[in-house]
Design a protein around this motif. Structure first.
Motif, PDB file in Angstrom:
ATOM      1  N   GLY A 195       0.801  -1.208   0.000  1.00 28.82           N
ATOM      2  CA  GLY A 195       0.000   0.000   0.000  1.00 28.82           C
ATOM      3  C   GLY A 195       0.838   1.264   0.000  1.00 28.82           C
ATOM      4  N   GLY A 196       0.260   2.345  -0.528  1.00 26.04           N
ATOM      5  CA  GLY A 196       0.903   3.645  -0.464  1.00 26.04           C
ATOM      6  C   GLY A 196       2.008   3.901  -1.463  1.00 26.04           C
ATOM      7  N   VAL A 197       2.039   3.126  -2.555  1.00 28.01           N
ATOM      8  CA  VAL A 197       3.116   3.318  -3.536  1.00 28.01           C
ATOM      9  C   VAL A 197       2.605   3.928  -4.846  1.00 28.01           C
ATOM     10  CG1 VAL A 197       4.552   1.477  -2.588  1.00 28.01           C
ATOM     11  CG2 VAL A 197       2.872   0.918  -4.365  1.00 28.01           C
ATOM     12  N   GLY A 198       1.311   4.277  -4.894  1.00 26.05           N
ATOM     13  CA  GLY A 198       0.762   4.888  -6.104  1.00 26.05           C
ATOM     14  C   GLY A 198       0.172   3.886  -7.080  1.00 26.05           C
ATOM     15  N   LYS A 199      -0.119   2.691  -6.606  1.00 28.18           N
ATOM     16  CA  LYS A 199      -0.652   1.629  -7.467  1.00 28.18           C
ATOM     17  C   LYS A 199      -1.996   2.010  -8.098  1.00 28.18           C
ATOM     18  CE  LYS A 199      -1.866  -1.876  -5.112  1.00 28.18           C
ATOM     19  NZ  LYS A 199      -3.321  -1.510  -5.142  1.00 28.18           N
ATOM     20  N   THR A 200      -2.854   2.619  -7.284  1.00 27.88           N
ATOM     21  CA  THR A 200      -4.178   2.992  -7.786  1.00 27.88           C
ATOM     22  C   THR A 200      -4.081   4.080  -8.850  1.00 27.88           C
ATOM     23  OG1 THR A 200      -5.314   2.339  -5.754  1.00 27.88           O
ATOM     24  CG2 THR A 200      -6.416   3.962  -7.146  1.00 27.88           C
ATOM     25  N   SER A 201      -3.220   5.068  -8.621  1.00 24.59           N
ATOM     26  CA  SER A 201      -3.038   6.140  -9.619  1.00 24.59           C
ATOM     27  C   SER A 201      -2.518   5.574 -10.932  1.00 24.59           C
ATOM     28  CB  SER A 201      -2.060   7.193  -9.091  1.00 24.59           C
ATOM     29  OG  SER A 201      -2.579   7.840  -7.946  1.00 24.59           O
ATOM     30  N   LEU A 202      -1.575   4.633 -10.850  1.00 26.02           N
ATOM     31  CA  LEU A 202      -1.031   4.027 -12.066  1.00 26.02           C
ATOM     32  C   LEU A 202      -2.068   3.143 -12.751  1.00 26.02           C
ATOM     33  CD1 LEU A 202       2.555   3.303 -10.753  1.00 26.02           C
ATOM     34  CD2 LEU A 202       2.012   4.632 -12.801  1.00 26.02           C
ATOM     35  N   SER A 203      -2.885   2.451 -11.972  1.00 24.65           N
ATOM     36  CA  SER A 203      -3.965   1.648 -12.560  1.00 24.65           C
ATOM     37  C   SER A 203      -4.897   2.550 -13.356  1.00 24.65           C
ATOM     38  CB  SER A 203      -4.759   0.922 -11.463  1.00 24.65           C
ATOM     39  OG  SER A 203      -3.958   0.006 -10.757  1.00 24.65           O
ATOM     40  N   ALA A 204      -5.282   3.675 -12.745  1.00 23.59           N
ATOM     41  CA  ALA A 204      -6.181   4.613 -13.412  1.00 23.59           C
ATOM     42  C   ALA A 204      -5.547   5.188 -14.676  1.00 23.59           C
ATOM     43  CB  ALA A 204      -6.563   5.735 -12.448  1.00 23.59           C
ATOM     44  N   LEU A 205      -4.266   5.496 -14.601  1.00 24.10           N
ATOM     45  CA  LEU A 205      -3.579   6.051 -15.765  1.00 24.10           C
ATOM     46  C   LEU A 205      -3.497   5.046 -16.909  1.00 24.10           C
ATOM     47  CD1 LEU A 205      -0.762   8.185 -14.148  1.00 24.10           C
ATOM     48  CD2 LEU A 205      -2.451   8.977 -15.812  1.00 24.10           C
ATOM     49  N   ILE A 206      -3.277   3.783 -16.567  1.00 27.35           N
ATOM     50  CA  ILE A 206      -3.231   2.754 -17.611  1.00 27.35           C
ATOM     51  C   ILE A 206      -4.594   2.640 -18.280  1.00 27.35           C
ATOM     52  CG2 ILE A 206      -3.082   0.245 -17.949  1.00 27.35           C
ATOM     53  CD1 ILE A 206      -0.708   0.263 -16.018  1.00 27.35           C
ATOM     54  N   VAL A 207      -5.666   2.715 -17.492  1.00 29.00           N
ATOM     55  CA  VAL A 207      -7.018   2.699 -18.054  1.00 29.00           C
ATOM     56  C   VAL A 207      -7.190   3.898 -18.981  1.00 29.00           C
ATOM     57  CG1 VAL A 207      -9.474   2.933 -17.528  1.00 29.00           C
ATOM     58  CG2 VAL A 207      -8.033   1.445 -16.117  1.00 29.00           C
ATOM     59  N   ILE A 230       4.310  10.948 -14.016  1.00 32.86           N
ATOM     60  CA  ILE A 230       3.634   9.671 -13.813  1.00 32.86           C
ATOM     61  C   ILE A 230       2.886   9.228 -15.073  1.00 32.86           C
ATOM     62  CG2 ILE A 230       1.490  10.645 -12.853  1.00 32.86           C
ATOM     63  CD1 ILE A 230       1.583   8.255 -10.826  1.00 32.86           C
ATOM     64  N   VAL A 231       2.398  10.198 -15.847  1.00 36.06           N
ATOM     65  CA  VAL A 231       1.740   9.864 -17.122  1.00 36.06           C
ATOM     66  C   VAL A 231       2.764   9.277 -18.089  1.00 36.06           C
ATOM     67  CG1 VAL A 231       0.467  10.759 -19.107  1.00 36.06           C
ATOM     68  CG2 VAL A 231      -0.024  11.639 -16.814  1.00 36.06           C
ATOM     69  N   GLN A 232       3.925   9.923 -18.185  1.00 33.99           N
ATOM     70  CA  GLN A 232       4.978   9.436 -19.065  1.00 33.99           C
ATOM     71  C   GLN A 232       5.471   8.051 -18.615  1.00 33.99           C
ATOM     72  OE1 GLN A 232       8.059  12.421 -19.380  1.00 33.99           O
ATOM     73  NE2 GLN A 232       6.645  14.012 -20.038  1.00 33.99           N
ATOM     74  N   GLY A 233       5.557   7.867 -17.298  1.00 34.87           N
ATOM     75  CA  GLY A 233       6.002   6.579 -16.777  1.00 34.87           C
ATOM     76  C   GLY A 233       5.030   5.463 -17.083  1.00 34.87           C
ATOM     77  N   ALA A 234       3.739   5.730 -16.947  1.00 32.71           N
ATOM     78  CA  ALA A 234       2.720   4.718 -17.260  1.00 32.71           C
ATOM     79  C   ALA A 234       2.755   4.361 -18.739  1.00 32.71           C
ATOM     80  CB  ALA A 234       1.335   5.231 -16.860  1.00 32.71           C
ATOM     81  N   ARG A 235       2.940   5.380 -19.572  1.00 32.83           N
ATOM     82  CA  ARG A 235       3.017   5.138 -21.017  1.00 32.83           C
ATOM     83  C   ARG A 235       4.242   4.299 -21.359  1.00 32.83           C
ATOM     84  NH1 ARG A 235       2.458   9.956 -22.459  1.00 32.83           N
ATOM     85  NH2 ARG A 235       0.283   9.940 -23.115  1.00 32.83           N
TER      86      ARG A 235
END
Length: 255
Positions: A16-28, A242-247
């Motif tokens: 928990g607390g590592v930004g997993k949810t934000s990255l999940s949302a960004l991938i979506v 974080i957007v660039q990282g997800a991409r």
């Protein structure tokens, strides 16, 4: 020749607390924008339903609400109604979907308590699998660890994405998860996203074991402000780290 849909299922896991949810949302978000002709399903397997906030989605019903309705009917002794309700569960699951353009959202809800109806949950897992077959991409924001994703949502994911910060504890957790997942989940590809790294120059000093690093994302003030304001990931600028990282992670995975 078979025309069966091949669904790409991406599960994000980590402590928990590592930004997993934000990255999940960004991938979506990135999948929905890159593939407007494809159908994307976001599954929030976290009881806090944080993915809904990150995507700007209002949730009125969860998978667990459907399960509880069935359990209550059984406890009330109405067997015939329970059988009818179970038969309609798949349709109720579709009713629980929140749809936005080519993206749909489904929340699992609260985790099971002691004395739960495990057979019912196993059945619901099959129903979710049947729903997934109607989509081209499924993105699962998992609770800490892989067990919930494996037992309650999907038996198989095609891409396992481990998320950690730069801490030794976080990196140890994802390595343990990956080791367990090799026995429990039949994934095709896997890799690690290191998020909130204080300085990219630290990358070579991090112990990532045998994990393939998909992206290294610096601590992102833009993302922090986005979270503070309760905005969705659709409000993030395209040049946000974080957007660039997800991409970059999606590109590394070949998605």
């Amino acid at each position: 020749m078979s025309t069966e849909r091949k669904t790409t299922i991406v599960a994000l896991v980590g402590k928990g607390g590592v930004g997993k949810t934000s990255l999940s949302a960004l991938i979506v978000k990135l999948l929905a924008e890159s593939h407007p002709d494809k159908k994307i399903l976001a599954i929030d397997a976290d009881p806090a339903v944080g993915l809904a906030t990150a995507l700007g989605v209002d949730v009125s019903s969860t998978v667990d609400d459907i399960r509880k309705s069935f359990v209550q009917t059984v406890e009330d002794g109405n067997t015939n109604a329970a059988i009818e309700l179970l038969g309609e569960a798949k349709y109720q699951m579709f009713d629980a979907l929140v749809e936005l353009d080519n993206m749909s959202f489904l929340a699992i809800g609260r985790p099971e308590s002691a004395g739960c109806y495990c057979k019912v949950n196993a059945y619901l897992k099959e129903i979710i699998s049947a729903i997934a077959d109607h989509f081209d991409y499924v993105v699962i924001d998992g609770e800490a660890g892989i067990e919930q994703v494996n037992r309650r949502v999907m038996e198989k994911v095609t891409h396992l994405v481990l998320v950690s910060d730069a801490s030794r504890k976080g990196l140890q957790v994802v390595q343990t998860i990956h080791k367990v997942a090799e026995d429990l989940v039949m994934f095709d590809e896997s890799g690690l996203i290191i998020n909130r790294i204080p300085d990219i120059s630290f990358r070579d000093q991090l112990d990532t074991g045998d994990l393939r690093v998909l992206a290294c994302i610096p601590d992102d003030r833009t993302m922090a402000l986005n979270d503070m304001n309760g905005d969705s990931v659709f409000d993030l600028p395209e040049d946000a780290a974080i957007v660039q990282g997800a991409r970059e992670a999606l590109k590394e995975l070949g998605i």
